[in-house]
Design an enzyme around this catalytic site. Structure first.
Site, short mmCIF file in Angstrom:
data_model
loop_
_atom_site.label_atom_id
_atom_site.label_comp_id
_atom_site.label_asym_id
_atom_site.label_seq_id
_atom_site.Cartn_x
_atom_site.Cartn_y
_atom_site.Cartn_z
N ALA A 268 2.40 9.75 3.60
CA ALA A 268 1.03 10.07 4.03
C ALA A 268 0.15 8.87 3.81
O ALA A 268 0.58 7.85 3.26
CB ALA A 268 0.49 11.25 3.21
N ALA B 104 -4.16 12.14 0.46
CA ALA B 104 -3.70 13.21 1.35
C ALA B 104 -3.14 14.40 0.58
O ALA B 104 -2.91 15.46 1.17
CB ALA B 104 -2.62 12.67 2.30
N GLY B 105 -2.87 14.18 -0.72
CA GLY B 105 -2.29 15.27 -1.52
C GLY B 105 -0.85 15.03 -1.91
O GLY B 105 -0.14 15.97 -2.29
N ASP C 127 6.88 9.40 -7.51
CA ASP C 127 5.56 9.17 -6.91
C ASP C 127 5.36 7.66 -6.69
O ASP C 127 6.07 6.85 -7.28
CB ASP C 127 4.45 9.72 -7.82
CG ASP C 127 3.18 10.06 -7.04
OD1 ASP C 127 3.23 10.05 -5.79
OD2 ASP C 127 2.15 10.34 -7.68
N GLU C 128 4.44 7.30 -5.83
CA GLU C 128 4.15 5.89 -5.49
C GLU C 128 5.44 5.20 -5.01
O GLU C 128 5.73 4.05 -5.36
CB GLU C 128 3.56 5.14 -6.70
CG GLU C 128 2.34 5.79 -7.33
CD GLU C 128 1.12 5.90 -6.40
OE1 GLU C 128 1.12 5.23 -5.36
OE2 GLU C 128 0.20 6.67 -6.72
N TYR D 144 -10.15 2.15 -0.97
CA TYR D 144 -9.40 2.50 0.24
C TYR D 144 -10.01 3.73 0.91
O TYR D 144 -10.46 4.67 0.24
CB TYR D 144 -7.93 2.81 -0.09
CG TYR D 144 -7.17 1.60 -0.60
CD1 TYR D 144 -6.61 0.69 0.28
CD2 TYR D 144 -7.06 1.38 -1.98
CE1 TYR D 144 -5.93 -0.44 -0.20
CE2 TYR D 144 -6.39 0.25 -2.46
CZ TYR D 144 -5.83 -0.64 -1.56
OH TYR D 144 -5.16 -1.76 -2.03
N HIS E 245 -10.06 4.44 14.30
CA HIS E 245 -11.16 4.00 13.43
C HIS E 245 -10.72 2.91 12.45
O HIS E 245 -11.51 2.04 12.09
CB HIS E 245 -11.79 5.21 12.74
CG HIS E 245 -12.62 5.99 13.70
ND1 HIS E 245 -12.38 7.31 14.03
CD2 HIS E 245 -13.66 5.60 14.48
CE1 HIS E 245 -13.25 7.70 14.95
NE2 HIS E 245 -14.03 6.68 15.25
N1 ADP Z 1 -11.52 19.69 -6.84
C1 ADP Z 1 -10.74 19.66 -5.77
N2 ADP Z 1 -10.38 20.80 -5.17
C2 ADP Z 1 -9.60 20.80 -4.08
N3 ADP Z 1 -9.08 19.70 -3.54
C3 ADP Z 1 -9.40 18.52 -4.11
C4 ADP Z 1 -10.23 18.44 -5.24
N4 ADP Z 1 -10.35 17.14 -5.57
C5 ADP Z 1 -9.65 16.42 -4.66
N5 ADP Z 1 -9.08 17.27 -3.78
C6 ADP Z 1 -8.22 16.93 -2.64
O1 ADP Z 1 -6.98 16.44 -3.14
C7 ADP Z 1 -6.42 15.52 -2.21
C8 ADP Z 1 -5.96 14.30 -2.92
O2 ADP Z 1 -4.87 14.67 -3.73
P1 ADP Z 1 -3.91 13.59 -4.40
O3 ADP Z 1 -2.68 14.36 -4.78
O4 ADP Z 1 -4.62 12.87 -5.47
O5 ADP Z 1 -3.64 12.63 -3.15
P2 ADP Z 1 -2.65 11.38 -2.96
O6 ADP Z 1 -1.61 11.43 -4.06
O7 ADP Z 1 -2.06 11.56 -1.60
O8 ADP Z 1 -3.51 10.15 -3.01
C9 ADP Z 1 -7.51 15.23 -1.18
O9 ADP Z 1 -7.19 15.94 0.00
C10 ADP Z 1 -8.77 15.79 -1.80
O10 ADP Z 1 -9.64 16.27 -0.79
C1 LIG Z 2 -3.07 0.95 1.16
C2 LIG Z 2 -2.65 0.26 -0.09
C3 LIG Z 2 -2.62 0.95 -1.29
N1 LIG Z 2 -2.26 0.32 -2.43
C4 LIG Z 2 -2.27 1.05 -3.71
C5 LIG Z 2 -3.59 1.71 -4.02
C6 LIG Z 2 -3.20 2.85 -4.92
O1 LIG Z 2 -3.15 2.33 -6.25
C7 LIG Z 2 -1.79 3.22 -4.43
C8 LIG Z 2 -1.75 4.48 -3.58
O2 LIG Z 2 -2.37 5.55 -4.24
P1 LIG Z 2 -2.29 7.12 -3.78
O3 LIG Z 2 -3.68 7.62 -3.98
O4 LIG Z 2 -1.33 7.73 -4.74
O5 LIG Z 2 -1.81 7.18 -2.39
O6 LIG Z 2 -1.34 2.13 -3.63
C9 LIG Z 2 -1.87 -1.01 -2.40
O7 LIG Z 2 -1.51 -1.58 -3.44
N2 LIG Z 2 -1.91 -1.69 -1.22
C10 LIG Z 2 -2.28 -1.10 -0.06
O8 LIG Z 2 -2.29 -1.79 0.99
ZN ZN Z 3 -11.12 8.62 13.10
#
Ligand code: ADP
Ligand SMILES: Cc1cn([C@H]2C[C@H](O)[C@@H](COP(=O)(O)O)O2)c(=O)[nH]c1=O
Ligand code: ZN
Length: 191
Positions: free
Chosen positions: A9, A13-14, A85-86, A176, A183
Site C-alpha cells: 500500500a 493506508a493501514g 512490517d516495513e 509524506y 496528483h
Molecule cells: N483514531 C483513529 N481511528 C480510526 N482510524 C485511524 C485513527 N487514527 C488513524 N487512523 C487511520 O489509520 C490508518 C493508518 O494506519 P497505519 O496502520 O498506521 O498505516 P500504515 O502502516 O499503512 O502507514 C489511516 O487510514 C488513518 O486514517
Molecule cells: C515513501 C518513502 C517512505 N519511507 C519511509 C517513511 C516511513 O518511515 C516508512 C513507511 O512508513 P509506513 O507509515 O509504515 O508506511 O518508510 C522512506 O524511507 N522512503 C520513501 O521514499
Molecule cells: Zn488525487
C-alpha cells in the site's frame, strides 16, 4: 501449502493495523506468531510495531544483515505464522529467506510494506516480494481527491514536494502524503 503474502500500500493506508489484527487473530486462537520490523524505522519505540490507530506489539528488529529464516527456525517452538512490517526495507536475499520458510518449513509469511518510494520507484524488498509472493494484496486508501492513493509524495517542512534525495528517509505524515498518481505527478512536477 504455506504461502508468502505481500500486503502492499501507500503510506498511512493501514498496513501496520492490518498486521496487528492478523497477529491478534492467530494468537486469540492459541497460535504462536513471530513479528519482525525494520530497525531503521525508529519513529516509535524500537522493536515495536505501532499503528496510527493506537495498536502496538513487540517485534524483532531486522537490518540488512538479519537472517530472518535462521531466527524463526531457532525459536523453541516454530511459529504458526511470521509477520513482517516495513517489508520494503528487506533485501532480496531476506525475501528469499521468507519464501523458504513458506516452501520448506510450511510457515506462512505475511509481509506488509510500501510498493514504491517518493520517486515512484520500487524498493528492493518490494520488488522481490512482487516477484516471489504467492499472493499480492493491495490495501487501499484514498487521495485528497477521492481516487485511490497509490503513491507517496515526500514533502519538506513547508509542505513543498521533494523529488531528490536518498531513498530511505524515516518519517510519518509530516514528511509524506499518500496521493493518487495524477496528483503525485502534478505535485512532483511543481517541485
Ligand atoms: N483514531 C483513529 N481511528 C480510526 N482510524 C485511524 C485513527 N487514527 C488513524 N487512523 C487511520 O489509520 C490508518 C493508518 O494506519 P497505519 O496502520 O498506521 O498505516 P500504515 O502502516 O499503512 O502507514 C489511516 O487510514 C488513518 O486514517
Ligand atoms: C515513501 C518513502 C517512505 N519511507 C519511509 C517513511 C516511513 O518511515 C516508512 C513507511 O512508513 P509506513 O507509515 O509504515 O508506511 O518508510 C522512506 O524511507 N522512503 C520513501 O521514499
Ligand atoms: Zn488525487
Amino acid at each position: 501449502m504455506a504461502k508468502l503474502y505481500f500486503y502492499y500500500a501507500s503510506m498511512n493506508a493501514g498496513k501496520s493495523t492490518n498486521l496487528l489484527q492478523a497477529d491478534f487473530n492467530y494468537r486469540e486462537r492459541g497460535m504462536r506468531t513471530l513479528l519482525f520490523t525494520a530497525a531503521i524505522d525508529d519513529r516509535f519505540a524500537a522493536g515495536t510495531i505501532t499503528s496510527r490507530i493506537g495498536l502496538a506489539a513487540p517485534a524483532l528488529a531486522f537490518d540488512t544483515t538479519t537472517d530472518l529464516a535462521a531466527i524463526t527456525l531457532a525459536q523453541d517452538q516454530p511459529p504458526a505464522c511470521v509477520l513482517v512490517d516495513e517489508a520494503q526495507f528487506l533485501t532480496a536475499v531476506q525475501v528469499d529467506q521468507l519464501a523458504r520458510l513458506a516452501d520448506r518449513h510450511g510457515i506462512p509469511v505475511l509481509a506488509y510494506g510500501l510498493r514504491t518510494d517518493f520517486r515512484g520507484e520500487l524498493f528492493d524488498g518490494s520488488a522481490r516480494l512482487l516477484a516471489l509472493a504467492d499472493s499480492l494484496v493491495e490495501i487501499k486508501s484514498v487521495c485528497e481527491c477521492g481516487r485511490k492513493a497509490t503513491m507517496n509524495l515526500r514533502v519538506d517542512a513547508a509542505g513543498r514536494a521533494v523529488t531528490h534525495g536518498t531513498q530511505t528517509e524515516i518519517g510519518g505524515n509530516d514528511r509524506y502524503i499518500a496521493l493518487c498518481r495524477r496528483h503525485f505527478t502534478e505535485r512532483a512536477a511543481s517541485a
